[in-house]
Write an enzyme that holds these catalytic residues in place. Sequence first.
Site: not given
Ligand code: GP9
Length: 419
Positions: A38, A80, A193, A252-253
């Site tokens: 994340e 994500t 996150h 991921d980003h």
């Molecule tokens: C929650 C997580 C967050 O399941 O994958 O996703 P995001 O907010 O980063 O897209």
Amino acid sequence: RSEAFEYVKQRGEERRRLEQDGLFGAYKGSNVIVVQAEAFQNFVVGRSIGGREVTPNFNKLMKESAYFSQFYHQTAQGRTSDADFAANCSLQPVTNGSVFIMYAQHSYDCSPSVLKDHGYSAAAYHAYDGGFWNRNAMYANMGYDSFYSKKNFVVDERVGWSVGDKSFFKQSVELMAKEERPFYSFLITLSSHHPYTMPDSEKALDTGELEGTIMGDYLQAMHYADAALGVLVEELKAKGLWDNTIVVFYGDHDNSIKEWELFETFLGRKLNRLDQQMILKQVPLLVHLPDGAHAGVYSGVGGQLDIAPTIMHLLGISTTDKVMLGTPLLTEQPAQEGKIVALRNGAYTDGHVYFNPSGAGESGNSCLDIAALGSAADMNTCQALSEQVNDELYVSDLIVVNDLVPALRKLYAQETGKT
Ligand code: GP9
């Protein structure tokens, strides 16, 4: 449809040529663990603050892995879920919304189903509500045998939205050890996150003047996510899984932090438009092979769409007939000449230029010369590349939105006489 077919066939042919490569099938039959981390961005890798490395475990693992230093996330609004789709299914996300939500019933050639056809079991692990990003539906469609979501984890260490990544990894490895071999495991972390506020007990860095800012919190969260990566490696070793498993780790980003002064404070220098784009779009990619071979820094450009083809290449699974747009990144042959990484917003890079459609650089040009540290590049160079990028985005949309994969598979089978 024929337009999409010709395009996809050409990409398949490019991958077929690489099947002569010495690494094609060199790790046949290995287990595969893919960790999607994340908000894990590339700019923290190798950096220190307050006398401590932000990502010591990542840095250590880098020494025995292939590390891709020019690797880009290709996500859009689906964040994500877009990274997941790009990495597992090797197609572009859509511009608006998320493929996971809007097109979860369409067909794709994603890693879990491709690997299952080759005798693998496949499981996804993410300690959050199974319905988030429509994962329950999408994962069933992608071919996973099981999806371990929040209800399968004991929240014995709460960090942010759920169980902390350290415990998440420990519990995931427990579950994984019981899977049929060889297995494909896809793990998504969560503790880092936004907005990155960690419990005090997990704030191990002295972030100095960044303390109390979102960047200070982000660095603490990265440090925790990195410590969790260390736990994962230890657990895999303890369970005897390390030596027969390919481990892939990528971010991921971006972290959604908008204040560039905070990045400048951390990095200790002014950032121009090109620097900002590189920071915003680059995430790290590590590929650790079971024998620790082929370690080093790979500076050829790549993106999340290349992850599934990279894995299949190492396992010796041909993707010539698969509806995938990426290419293998870890090869013995030199990196693919002329490779372009297309980002969803129309930005792209071939390692020489970076095109940023949403804003011109200091020079007033949106085609930036990387070797010249962001000065204007010849717009003609970008014009030619832009056409190729637009083709990729257009064809990917045609396939995803119109559910073209079954028709393309059929056309391919007809053409090769495999009906
Ligand atoms: C929650 C997580 C967050 O399941 O994958 O996703 P995001 O907010 O980063 O897209």
